[in-house]
Design a protein around this motif. Structure first.
Motif, PDB file in Angstrom:
ATOM      1  N   THR A  81       0.813  -1.216   0.000  1.00 49.49           N
ATOM      2  CA  THR A  81       0.000   0.000   0.000  1.00 49.49           C
ATOM      3  C   THR A  81       0.847   1.268   0.000  1.00 49.49           C
ATOM      4  N   ILE A  82       2.129   1.136   0.282  1.00 48.46           N
ATOM      5  CA  ILE A  82       3.003   2.309   0.271  1.00 48.46           C
ATOM      6  C   ILE A  82       3.195   2.762  -1.165  1.00 48.46           C
ATOM      7  N   ASN A  83       2.953   4.042  -1.392  1.00 43.73           N
ATOM      8  CA  ASN A  83       3.156   4.547  -2.747  1.00 43.73           C
ATOM      9  C   ASN A  83       3.889   5.880  -2.768  1.00 43.73           C
ATOM     10  N   GLN A  84       4.392   6.310  -1.625  1.00 45.25           N
ATOM     11  CA  GLN A  84       5.162   7.551  -1.588  1.00 45.25           C
ATOM     12  C   GLN A  84       6.531   7.272  -0.986  1.00 45.25           C
ATOM     13  N   LEU A  85       7.570   7.545  -1.780  1.00 41.67           N
ATOM     14  CA  LEU A  85       8.937   7.291  -1.344  1.00 41.67           C
ATOM     15  C   LEU A  85       9.772   8.552  -1.536  1.00 41.67           C
ATOM     16  N   HIS A  86      10.651   8.778  -0.605  1.00 43.44           N
ATOM     17  CA  HIS A  86      11.587   9.901  -0.650  1.00 43.44           C
ATOM     18  C   HIS A  86      12.968   9.268  -0.759  1.00 43.44           C
ATOM     19  N   VAL A 110       8.832   4.790 -11.141  1.00 48.23           N
ATOM     20  CA  VAL A 110       8.573   6.230 -11.064  1.00 48.23           C
ATOM     21  C   VAL A 110       7.169   6.542 -11.585  1.00 48.23           C
ATOM     22  N   ASN A 111       6.740   5.845 -12.625  1.00 51.32           N
ATOM     23  CA  ASN A 111       5.427   6.088 -13.216  1.00 51.32           C
ATOM     24  C   ASN A 111       4.276   5.499 -12.403  1.00 51.32           C
ATOM     25  N   SER A 112       4.553   4.521 -11.554  1.00 54.24           N
ATOM     26  CA  SER A 112       3.471   3.882 -10.801  1.00 54.24           C
ATOM     27  C   SER A 112       3.433   4.287  -9.326  1.00 54.24           C
ATOM     28  N   LEU A 113       4.485   4.918  -8.849  1.00 52.30           N
ATOM     29  CA  LEU A 113       4.556   5.340  -7.452  1.00 52.30           C
ATOM     30  C   LEU A 113       4.823   6.840  -7.380  1.00 52.30           C
ATOM     31  N   ASN A 114       4.635   7.405  -6.228  1.00 51.16           N
ATOM     32  CA  ASN A 114       4.975   8.806  -6.004  1.00 51.16           C
ATOM     33  C   ASN A 114       6.382   8.826  -5.402  1.00 51.16           C
ATOM     34  N   ILE A 115       7.372   9.054  -6.258  1.00 49.54           N
ATOM     35  CA  ILE A 115       8.763   9.021  -5.823  1.00 49.54           C
ATOM     36  C   ILE A 115       9.352  10.416  -5.924  1.00 49.54           C
ATOM     37  N   ASP A 116       9.936  10.856  -4.830  1.00 49.13           N
ATOM     38  CA  ASP A 116      10.595  12.154  -4.766  1.00 49.13           C
ATOM     39  C   ASP A 116      12.091  11.892  -4.652  1.00 49.13           C
ATOM     40  N   PHE A 117      12.864  12.323  -5.657  1.00 51.92           N
ATOM     41  CA  PHE A 117      14.315  12.158  -5.626  1.00 51.92           C
ATOM     42  C   PHE A 117      14.968  13.443  -5.123  1.00 51.92           C
ATOM     43  N   VAL A 118      15.954  13.280  -4.268  1.00 47.05           N
ATOM     44  CA  VAL A 118      16.738  14.413  -3.781  1.00 47.05           C
ATOM     45  C   VAL A 118      18.199  14.116  -4.073  1.00 47.05           C
ATOM     46  N   LYS A 119      18.845  15.023  -4.775  1.00 45.72           N
ATOM     47  CA  LYS A 119      20.275  14.891  -5.095  1.00 45.72           C
ATOM     48  C   LYS A 119      21.070  15.592  -4.003  1.00 45.72           C
ATOM     49  N   ILE A 120      22.020  14.865  -3.420  1.00 41.57           N
ATOM     50  CA  ILE A 120      22.917  15.468  -2.438  1.00 41.57           C
ATOM     51  C   ILE A 120      24.358  15.318  -2.910  1.00 41.57           C
ATOM     52  N   LYS A 121      25.215  16.064  -2.299  1.00 40.57           N
ATOM     53  CA  LYS A 121      26.636  16.037  -2.641  1.00 40.57           C
ATOM     54  C   LYS A 121      27.245  14.694  -2.230  1.00 40.57           C
ATOM     55  N   ALA A 122      28.092  14.167  -3.076  1.00 41.73           N
ATOM     56  CA  ALA A 122      28.751  12.877  -2.805  1.00 41.73           C
ATOM     57  C   ALA A 122      29.915  13.046  -1.844  1.00 41.73           C
ATOM     58  N   HIS A 123      30.237  11.982  -1.145  1.00 41.53           N
ATOM     59  CA  HIS A 123      31.421  11.869  -0.292  1.00 41.53           C
ATOM     60  C   HIS A 123      31.538  13.025   0.701  1.00 41.53           C
TER      61      HIS A 123
END
Length: 165
Positions: A73-78, A122-135
Motif C-alpha cells: 500500500t506504500i506509494n510515496q517514497l523519498h 517512477v510512473n506507478s509510485l509517487n517518488i521524490d528524488f533528492v540529489k545530495i553532494k557525494a562523499h
C-alpha cells in the motif's frame, strides 16, 4: 482572524542509496538504508562485471522492491542519492522513451534494463528524488548517505581483497 496553517509532509518511506565500483575489475557494491515509519533496514549487495551507474541504479531499485514487499500500500517514497545519473532520469524520461532507449547510433543505451525498471516504478509510485553532494564529511547532523557510501565501498574493497589474496 485566521492564522496560516503550516503543512508538513511526512514521508512514510525515506531511502538513502549509493553504489560503488572498481572500474578495472568491474566489481561493484550497492547499499540502501531504508526507513519505513521510522524502522531502519540496511540492504546491500555485490555484483560482478558491472559499472558504477549500474550499482547506483540497483541500490534504488532494490530498495523500492524491498519497500513494496514489506507493504504494497506504500506509494510515496523519498529517495536521497548522490547520483546525478539516477536523479536525472526522470527529467530525461520522455526523451529516452521517444528514442526507444537507444543512442543516436541506434544502439540500446547502457543499463537500459534497469533504467526501464526504475522509470516503471517512477510512473506507478509517487517518488521524490533528492540529489545530495557525494562523499560528504561526517558532521553532527546524521547523514545516512555517508553510511550508504561507506557500506558500498566496503563491499567493493572486500571483494577486491579476496581476489588479491
Amino acid at each position: 482572524m485566521f492564522k496560516k496553517a503550516r503543512v508538513f509532509v511526512l514521508f512514510m518511506v525515506l531511502i538513502y542509496t549509493d553504489g560503488s565500483c572498481h572500474t578495472q575489475l568491474r566489481i561493484g557494491g550497492w547499499a540502501a538504508i531504508v526507513f519505513i515509519n521510522g524502522t531502519k533496514t540496511v540492504l546491500k549487495g555485490k555484483e560482478l562485471d558491472t559499472t558504477h551507474n549500474r550499482m547506483e541504479l540497483l541500490a534504488v531499485i532494490n530498495a523500492i522492491k524491498f519497500v513494496l514487499e514489506k507493504d504494497k500500500t506504500i506509494n510515496q517514497l523519498h529517495i536521497v542519492s548522490d547520483s546525478q545519473y539516477v536523479v536525472g532520469l526522470t527529467a530525461r524520461q520522455t526523451r529516452l522513451s521517444d528514442k526507444n532507449f537507444t543512442t543516436k547510433k541506434g544502439n540500446e543505451i547502457k543499463n537500459a534494463d534497469l533504467v526501464k525498471e526504475l522509470l516503471n516504478f517512477v510512473n506507478s509510485l509517487n517518488i521524490d528524488f533528492v540529489k545530495i553532494k557525494a562523499h560528504q564529511q561526517k558532521t553532527d547532523v546524521v547523514n545516512y548517505n555517508i553510511d550508504a557510501d561507506k557500506l558500498s565501498r566496503k563491499i567493493v574493497r572486500e571483494a577486491v581483497n579476496k581476489i588479491n589474496t
